[in-house]
Write an enzyme that holds these catalytic residues in place. Structure first.
Site, PDB file in Angstrom:
ATOM      1  N   CYS A 209       0.837  -1.203   0.000  1.00  0.00           N
ATOM      2  CA  CYS A 209       0.000   0.000   0.000  1.00  0.00           C
ATOM      3  C   CYS A 209       0.874   1.257   0.000  1.00  0.00           C
ATOM      4  CB  CYS A 209      -0.941  -0.003   1.185  1.00  0.00           C
ATOM      5  SG  CYS A 209      -0.111   0.239   2.778  1.00  0.00           S
TER       6      CYS A 209
ATOM      7  N   ALA B 208       2.934   1.733   3.138  1.00  0.00           N
ATOM      8  CA  ALA B 208       4.096   0.848   3.167  1.00  0.00           C
ATOM      9  C   ALA B 208       5.244   1.428   2.353  1.00  0.00           C
ATOM     10  CB  ALA B 208       3.727  -0.533   2.637  1.00  0.00           C
TER      11      ALA B 208
ATOM     12  N   HIS C  26       6.222   6.126  -2.242  1.00  0.00           N
ATOM     13  CA  HIS C  26       7.592   6.580  -2.508  1.00  0.00           C
ATOM     14  C   HIS C  26       7.571   8.058  -2.892  1.00  0.00           C
ATOM     15  CE1 HIS C  26       8.208   2.181  -4.081  1.00  0.00           C
ATOM     16  NE2 HIS C  26       8.154   2.222  -2.771  1.00  0.00           N
TER      17      HIS C  26
END
Length: 546
Positions: free
Chosen positions: A65, A68, A199
């Site tokens: 996800c 994460a 990210h």
């Protein structure tokens, strides 16, 4: 059983694709067909694949996800920032050191909060009445206990649903402390298609709140930043060893074995070297726009790739002393690599692999397998975008969709005082005329053989079917796939966290990888495992639809 094995070698790639899709309802099959590609290896045109789209409900995806990707991947390896998960305890626990990020905190006075798991542990009453006061209390407690340089706050799904303003709380506490940078990430798990969105959100905030905070000069020559390297299993340690041996100064790694000060000083480097372009290429672009630092693609996975990357860095700086030193280091390191590779290759030549991992690893690791004579039959990414498959040149053609708009766009301009092009335009042009490529990376598809199968967002069913049809000698993916693949009688190597192995980067890492793959693909234990269809070939099921 015998019948199944007999059919294996006869199946053409197109038949394998049809078989993968045959069990799906028609609408699902049509969608998945766009993400499964038979590599045509066309001379002038790379085939188009659909990527970075939502997983179809009901399919068991390999993806993670957004939270994460933000907390676990990008900020997880940073040792001296206190990372507080604002949410239920499970989110904090399962994003805590699950990727075997390593760090070196042996320097005098070095802080290391990675062994700790910080969470506000939200309960029912926090969901009903709001959790901002609880978050404020947690930040205060962390500050009083550790007095860190920075505290980062991560939003989980319920925080986004109830509307806690974590950025306002962070701003309030930063102003209150005065000597601690507090910032927050709106990285709720549902925010994007995959961990890739996390990210991007993480790197945006690091760029906004940390990069450029320390203008102090850094010692050393040939200053670079290494972007997209996360020190899994000690990869970063091996890369730093090689760089140091060559006399190259690594100012900041984003974000393996990283510290707050590394991020804050990144703008003083003279070259950005991008490893995992998927997770961080936009930071390289922002550093160039704001500070004038150019960037190149590098790859330290594979001995030959490592040598090539070192030469590329040396060519950029153009200093004869550095170029000669790099060649001397390569000449010193390669004999042992060659000896181990040549020995291992006698036992691995002609064996086959499948790789379904990450946003660059499924591409980079094909080089290591090729070095020991192994062929990649099929590969794909969990969270890639089209440019990871087809090459950076397709970026202008990518459409902005609703999921992309969930990610904050940062407007970056040249810093009026600190922007400084690292090389004159004439030198850049001269390098490019000689074939040197800035801001460029090749996709995975053009480098794979004709007839190989490229699959985006592989799922559990398709993984098992591929193994059944092609029976590779090794399958590489993440922890979620590990045991189901092993139960099929095929060795499975984790390329997210390396199981207990590594490092696999650089020269020493290549040697480690050769030996590990040799051990796995030549072990007789896998021949004793029987897959369910081998024991009970009549077991079958069908979907029911109109």
């Amino acid at each position: 059983m015998a019948k199944t094995k007999h059919r294996l070698v006869k199946w053409e790639p197109t038949a394998i694709k049809e078989e993968l899709l045959s069990k799906y309802p028609p609408k699902v099959a049509r969608k998945r067909a766009k993400q499964i590609l038979i590599n045509e290896a066309q001379e002038n045109e790379t085939p188009e694949i659909q990527a970075n789209v939502r997983t179809i409900p009901g399919i068991i995806t390999m993806r993670g996800c957004t939270y994460a990707g933000c907390k676990g991947v990008i900020l997880g390896p940073t040792r001296d920032i206190v990372n507080i998960t604002h949410g239920p305890i499970g989110c904090g626990f399962y994003s805590w050191l699950t990727r075997r990020n390593q760090t070196d905190a042996t320097a005098e006075g070095a802080e290391n909060y990675m062994p700790y798991c910080f969470s506000t542990d939200m309960q029912d009453q926090d969901i009903i009445f709001g959790g901002e006061k609880k978050l404020e209390k947690a930040i205060q407690e962390a500050y009083d206990t550790f007095h860190p340089k920075a505290i980062a706050i991560f939003a989980t799904c319920p925080v986004g649903l109830i509307g806690d303003d974590i950025h306002a709380v962070a701003k309030k506490m930063k102003e209150k402390f005065g000597d601690c940078n507090v910032f927050a990430f709106s990285c709720e798990g549902y925010k994007g298609v995959s961990q890739s969105a996390g990210h991007h959100i993480a790197n945006n905030q690091i760029f906004k709140h940390v990069v450029g905070e320390n203008d102090a000069d850094k010692p050393g020559e040939y200053k670079i930043n290494l972007l997209g390297e996360y020190n899994i299993g000690g990869d970063g340690f091996e890369i730093d060893r090689i760089l140091k041996k060559c006399g190259i100064s690594n100012i900041a790694t984003f974000s393996g074995n990283s510290t707050y000060d590394q991020f804050a000083s990144a703008h003083v480097a003279d070259l950005n070297c991008v490893m995992c372009h998927r997770s961080i290429n936009y930071v390289a672009d922002m550093l160039e726009t704001k500070f004038g630092i150019p960037w190149i693609k590098v790859n330290f996975i594979g001995a030959e790739a490592t040598a090539k990357s070192l030469r590329k860095i040396a060519q950029y700086f153009g200093d004869k002393k550095l170029i000669e030193k790099v060649e001397a280091v390569i000449a010193e390191e390669m004999p042992l690599v060659d000896a181990v590779r040549d020995d291992v290759r006698t036992r691995t030549e002609g064996k086959t692999a499948m790789l379904f991992v990450g946003g660059s690893r499924a591409h980079h690791y094909q080089e290591l397998f090729a070095e020991i004579g192994m062929k990649t039959l099929s590969a794909g990414y969990e969270f890639a975008h089209r440019d990871d498959y087809e090459g950076r040149e397709v970026i202008p053609d990518l459409k902005v969709d609703a999921d992309s708009r969930n990610i904050e766009e940062i407007e970056v301009n040249a810093d009026p005082e600190r922007y400084s092009p690292r090389k004159p335009a004439e030198e850049i042009a001269k390098l490019e005329a000689a074939g040197y490529k800035f801001k460029h990376y090749d996709g995975m598809i053009p480098e794979m053989d004709k007839g190989t199968i490229v699959i985006d967002d592989l799922n559990q069913y398709e993984a098992e079917k591929l193994v059944e049809l092609l029976h590779p000698d090794i399958f590489c993916a993440g922890i979620k796939e590990k045991f189901s693949i092993q139960k099929l009688g095929v060795p499975m190597k984790q390329l997210h966290s390396y199981d207990s192995g590594g490092p696999y980067a650089g020269f020493s890492g290549a040697i480690n990888f050769y030996k590990e793959i040799d051990r796995l693909v030549n072990s007789r234990v896998w021949s004793y495992m029987k897959a369910p269809w081998q024991e009970n070939p009549e077991l079958s099921a069908t979907y029911v639809w109109e």
